[in-house]
Design a protein around this motif. Structure first.
Motif, PDB file in Angstrom:
ATOM      1  N   SER A  71      14.000   0.168  -1.284  1.00 46.54           N
ATOM      2  CA  SER A  71      13.265  -0.876  -1.999  1.00 46.54           C
ATOM      3  C   SER A  71      12.352  -0.238  -3.030  1.00 46.54           C
ATOM      4  CB  SER A  71      12.442  -1.698  -1.013  1.00 46.54           C
ATOM      5  OG  SER A  71      11.399  -0.895  -0.475  1.00 46.54           O
ATOM      6  N   GLU A  72      11.852  -1.056  -3.914  1.00 43.85           N
ATOM      7  CA  GLU A  72      10.934  -0.560  -4.940  1.00 43.85           C
ATOM      8  C   GLU A  72       9.671   0.010  -4.293  1.00 43.85           C
ATOM      9  OE1 GLU A  72      10.171   0.563  -8.664  1.00 43.85           O
ATOM     10  OE2 GLU A  72      11.965  -0.462  -7.986  1.00 43.85           O
ATOM     11  N   GLU A  73       9.242  -0.635  -3.231  1.00 45.75           N
ATOM     12  CA  GLU A  73       8.051  -0.135  -2.520  1.00 45.75           C
ATOM     13  C   GLU A  73       8.316   1.232  -1.919  1.00 45.75           C
ATOM     14  OE1 GLU A  73       6.705  -2.993   0.328  1.00 45.75           O
ATOM     15  OE2 GLU A  73       5.041  -3.561  -0.982  1.00 45.75           O
ATOM     16  N   GLU A  74       9.492   1.381  -1.362  1.00 45.50           N
ATOM     17  CA  GLU A  74       9.841   2.676  -0.785  1.00 45.50           C
ATOM     18  C   GLU A  74       9.892   3.739  -1.877  1.00 45.50           C
ATOM     19  OE1 GLU A  74      12.589   2.111   3.137  1.00 45.50           O
ATOM     20  OE2 GLU A  74      13.396   1.312   1.278  1.00 45.50           O
ATOM     21  N   ASP A  75      10.452   3.377  -3.011  1.00 48.41           N
ATOM     22  CA  ASP A  75      10.496   4.301  -4.156  1.00 48.41           C
ATOM     23  C   ASP A  75       9.101   4.837  -4.463  1.00 48.41           C
ATOM     24  OD1 ASP A  75      13.165   3.897  -4.516  1.00 48.41           O
ATOM     25  OD2 ASP A  75      13.010   3.505  -6.658  1.00 48.41           O
ATOM     26  N   GLU A  76       8.192   3.891  -4.634  1.00 46.30           N
ATOM     27  CA  GLU A  76       6.845   4.274  -5.044  1.00 46.30           C
ATOM     28  C   GLU A  76       6.151   5.078  -3.949  1.00 46.30           C
ATOM     29  OE1 GLU A  76       5.635   4.002  -8.070  1.00 46.30           O
ATOM     30  OE2 GLU A  76       7.564   3.144  -8.630  1.00 46.30           O
ATOM     31  N   LEU A  77       6.408   4.699  -2.727  1.00 46.77           N
ATOM     32  CA  LEU A  77       5.805   5.455  -1.619  1.00 46.77           C
ATOM     33  C   LEU A  77       6.312   6.889  -1.594  1.00 46.77           C
ATOM     34  CD1 LEU A  77       4.069   5.629   0.894  1.00 46.77           C
ATOM     35  CD2 LEU A  77       5.956   4.671   2.213  1.00 46.77           C
ATOM     36  N   ILE A  78       7.595   7.053  -1.824  1.00 41.14           N
ATOM     37  CA  ILE A  78       8.162   8.401  -1.846  1.00 41.14           C
ATOM     38  C   ILE A  78       7.530   9.219  -2.964  1.00 41.14           C
ATOM     39  CG2 ILE A  78      10.267   9.713  -2.297  1.00 41.14           C
ATOM     40  CD1 ILE A  78      11.807   7.413  -0.903  1.00 41.14           C
ATOM     41  N   ILE A  79       7.366   8.593  -4.090  1.00 43.06           N
ATOM     42  CA  ILE A  79       6.767   9.305  -5.232  1.00 43.06           C
ATOM     43  C   ILE A  79       5.343   9.731  -4.895  1.00 43.06           C
ATOM     44  CG2 ILE A  79       5.961   9.040  -7.603  1.00 43.06           C
ATOM     45  CD1 ILE A  79       8.407   7.145  -8.022  1.00 43.06           C
ATOM     46  N   LYS A  80       4.589   8.815  -4.315  1.00 41.65           N
ATOM     47  CA  LYS A  80       3.205   9.145  -3.959  1.00 41.65           C
ATOM     48  C   LYS A  80       3.163  10.276  -2.939  1.00 41.65           C
ATOM     49  CE  LYS A  80       1.047   5.795  -6.211  1.00 41.65           C
ATOM     50  NZ  LYS A  80       0.187   6.081  -7.355  1.00 41.65           N
ATOM     51  N   GLY A  94       8.783  10.855   7.713  1.00 44.22           N
ATOM     52  CA  GLY A  94       7.979  10.345   8.807  1.00 44.22           C
ATOM     53  C   GLY A  94       7.187   9.112   8.435  1.00 44.22           C
ATOM     54  N   ARG A  95       7.008   8.889   7.151  1.00 44.30           N
ATOM     55  CA  ARG A  95       6.262   7.717   6.699  1.00 44.30           C
ATOM     56  C   ARG A  95       7.176   6.572   6.311  1.00 44.30           C
ATOM     57  NH1 ARG A  95       2.365   6.732   8.885  1.00 44.30           N
ATOM     58  NH2 ARG A  95       1.835   5.229   7.305  1.00 44.30           N
ATOM     59  N   LEU A  96       8.470   6.803   6.385  1.00 37.08           N
ATOM     60  CA  LEU A  96       9.421   5.747   6.034  1.00 37.08           C
ATOM     61  C   LEU A  96      10.316   5.487   7.234  1.00 37.08           C
ATOM     62  CD1 LEU A  96       9.432   7.483   2.872  1.00 37.08           C
ATOM     63  CD2 LEU A  96      10.093   5.115   2.578  1.00 37.08           C
ATOM     64  N   SER A 148     -10.777   1.667  -6.023  1.00 37.64           N
ATOM     65  CA  SER A 148     -11.590   0.882  -5.108  1.00 37.64           C
ATOM     66  C   SER A 148     -10.774   0.484  -3.897  1.00 37.64           C
ATOM     67  CB  SER A 148     -12.092  -0.366  -5.812  1.00 37.64           C
ATOM     68  OG  SER A 148     -10.995  -1.105  -6.261  1.00 37.64           O
ATOM     69  N   GLY A 149     -11.468   0.325  -2.790  1.00 41.41           N
ATOM     70  CA  GLY A 149     -10.799   0.144  -1.518  1.00 41.41           C
ATOM     71  C   GLY A 149      -9.917  -1.074  -1.461  1.00 41.41           C
ATOM     72  N   SER A 150      -8.756  -0.865  -0.938  1.00 41.37           N
ATOM     73  CA  SER A 150      -7.849  -1.967  -0.736  1.00 41.37           C
ATOM     74  C   SER A 150      -8.187  -2.648   0.574  1.00 41.37           C
ATOM     75  CB  SER A 150      -6.423  -1.447  -0.733  1.00 41.37           C
ATOM     76  OG  SER A 150      -5.566  -2.405  -0.200  1.00 41.37           O
ATOM     77  N   THR A 151      -7.921  -3.918   0.657  1.00 44.13           N
ATOM     78  CA  THR A 151      -8.268  -4.626   1.876  1.00 44.13           C
ATOM     79  C   THR A 151      -7.051  -5.038   2.661  1.00 44.13           C
ATOM     80  OG1 THR A 151      -8.296  -6.700   0.691  1.00 44.13           O
ATOM     81  CG2 THR A 151     -10.392  -5.533   0.955  1.00 44.13           C
ATOM     82  N   THR A 152      -5.903  -4.561   2.237  1.00 47.07           N
ATOM     83  CA  THR A 152      -4.696  -4.942   2.949  1.00 47.07           C
ATOM     84  C   THR A 152      -4.439  -3.999   4.099  1.00 47.07           C
ATOM     85  OG1 THR A 152      -2.335  -5.205   2.774  1.00 47.07           O
ATOM     86  CG2 THR A 152      -3.319  -3.578   1.362  1.00 47.07           C
ATOM     87  N   THR A 153      -3.608  -4.445   4.999  1.00 50.36           N
ATOM     88  CA  THR A 153      -3.216  -3.566   6.087  1.00 50.36           C
ATOM     89  C   THR A 153      -1.833  -3.007   5.848  1.00 50.36           C
ATOM     90  OG1 THR A 153      -2.363  -5.456   7.293  1.00 50.36           O
ATOM     91  CG2 THR A 153      -4.599  -4.728   7.812  1.00 50.36           C
ATOM     92  N   ASN A 154      -1.310  -3.238   4.704  1.00 54.79           N
ATOM     93  CA  ASN A 154       0.020  -2.749   4.405  1.00 54.79           C
ATOM     94  C   ASN A 154      -0.064  -1.291   3.983  1.00 54.79           C
ATOM     95  OD1 ASN A 154       2.250  -1.965   2.689  1.00 54.79           O
ATOM     96  ND2 ASN A 154       2.936  -4.077   2.955  1.00 54.79           N
ATOM     97  N   ASN A 155       0.600  -0.439   4.738  1.00 56.59           N
ATOM     98  CA  ASN A 155       0.523   0.997   4.461  1.00 56.59           C
ATOM     99  C   ASN A 155       0.951   1.330   3.051  1.00 56.59           C
ATOM    100  OD1 ASN A 155      -0.106   1.073   7.070  1.00 56.59           O
ATOM    101  ND2 ASN A 155       1.650   2.278   7.737  1.00 56.59           N
ATOM    102  N   ILE A 156       2.036   0.721   2.632  1.00 56.55           N
ATOM    103  CA  ILE A 156       2.587   1.081   1.343  1.00 56.55           C
ATOM    104  C   ILE A 156       1.615   0.692   0.237  1.00 56.55           C
ATOM    105  CG2 ILE A 156       4.446   0.577  -0.257  1.00 56.55           C
ATOM    106  CD1 ILE A 156       6.294   0.336   2.144  1.00 56.55           C
ATOM    107  N   LYS A 157       1.009  -0.466   0.365  1.00 52.68           N
ATOM    108  CA  LYS A 157       0.051  -0.853  -0.656  1.00 52.68           C
ATOM    109  C   LYS A 157      -1.157   0.061  -0.634  1.00 52.68           C
ATOM    110  CE  LYS A 157       1.294  -5.679  -1.133  1.00 52.68           C
ATOM    111  NZ  LYS A 157       0.938  -7.042  -0.791  1.00 52.68           N
ATOM    112  N   ASP A 158      -1.527   0.445   0.580  1.00 53.85           N
ATOM    113  CA  ASP A 158      -2.715   1.264   0.672  1.00 53.85           C
ATOM    114  C   ASP A 158      -2.544   2.628   0.040  1.00 53.85           C
ATOM    115  OD1 ASP A 158      -3.669  -0.275   3.619  1.00 53.85           O
ATOM    116  OD2 ASP A 158      -4.860  -0.137   1.814  1.00 53.85           O
TER     117      ASP A 158
END
Length: 266
Positions: A71-80, A94-96, A148-158
């Motif tokens: 997914s696009e989210e996974e893409d971005e997470l991998i890049i980060k 381990g994070r995916l 600035s701090g994110s308030t979500t609990t979504n790991n990928i967004k964080d």
DNA sequence: AATTGAAACAACCGCCTCGCA
DNA sequence: TTGCGAGGCGGTTGTTTCAAT
């Protein structure tokens, strides 16, 4: 003198696995678990190297694998994660959940590399291609900038709430004054597994030689909501955080940054 | 329809680390 | 303390699939 082979190669199959071989491997592991890979092929009636069996199981036969497109989210997470960890594919995997290091490695080499290049970003350094090399010379420096701090609990967004720049060491570069690209934070740090409490040696469970650490524990972050390895000392396990702060602190990096800031002031 | 080159995926190889004797 | 064996990891190669011509 070369290394002794990991197994007797004269009587082992190589190349693509057949359906029958897959079935044998699956049936054996279901019955006996992931035991000694070296002896597994013989026990399972497979003419394969133990390493080959392990790879096949981990990368393709394990029941918890996700498969399919990223997914696009996974893409971005991998890049980060790659910008933080480099080619530590197993840590990134381990994070995916449901993804393997081999899968991510292949995906990086075939998709993400090109994606970054098309954006004008060097996939090795995560920096713009046309920037002169050696903004910081002579040593490896990691800079991390937190928004600035994110308030979500979504790991990928964080994890998207911060960015890093890893500048590779420039060989034979003359020493010179540092020019920090990110004024927020300068970290002369390296990522390494945490020191373990003396009474909690890293012992493997049944079958394994090493107890694998989850990503949080690998980074030395205790009590993380992201802990998935159930280490006693970690106390994580996905959701035991009792922080009164509503904003989700991904991998406790908020706390970590405070500690690193203390290290940085030199 | 055939050919060819690129892309994607699967698997192997060699090195490193760690536990154990 | 040291050497060995096994597991794990990252890099690389080989094979297959797909799209363009």
């Amino acid at each position: 003198m070369g290394r002794s082979p990991c197994c007797e190669k004269a009587h082992t199959n190589k190349g693509a696995w057949t359906k029958e071989e897959d079935d044998r491997l699956i049936a054996y592991i279901r019955a006996h678990g992931e035991g000694c890979w070296r002896s597994l092929p013989k026990a399972a009636g497979l003419l394969r190297c133990g390493k080959s069996c392990r790879l096949r199981w981990i990368n393709y036969l394990r029941p918890d694998l996700k498969r399919g497109n990223f997914s696009e989210e996974e893409d971005e997470l991998i890049i980060k994660l790659h910008s933080i960890l480099g080619n530590k594919w197993s840590l990134i995997a381990g994070r995916l959940p449901g993804r393997t290091d081999n899968e991510i490695k292949n995906y990086w080499n075939t998709h993400i590399r090109r994606k970054l290049l098309s954006r004008g970003i060097d996939p090795a350094t995560h920096r713009p291609m046309n920037e002169p090399a050696g903004a910081i010379v002579g040593e490896e420096v990691k800079t991390i900038s937190f928004s600035s701090g994110s308030t979500t609990t979504n790991n990928i967004k964080d994890i998207n709430s911060f960015s890093t720049t890893v500048i590779p060491k420039v060989e034979n570069a003359p020493a010179g004054p540092r020019e920090l690209r990110c004024p927020d934070l300068n970290l002369d740090l390296c990522i390494s597994p945490p020191s373990q409490p003396d009474d909690q040696p890293l012992k493997t469970g049944s079958g394994g030689r090493r107890r694998s650490l989850c990503f949080s524990c690998s980074l030395g972050i205790r009590d993380s909501r992201d802990c998935s390895c159930q280490n006693n000392w970690c106390g994580g396990g996905g959701g035991s955080s009792s922080s009164s702060d509503d904003s989700y602190d991904f991998l406790r990096l908020k706390g970590a940054v405070l500690e690193y800031r203390g290290l940085e002031t030199k």
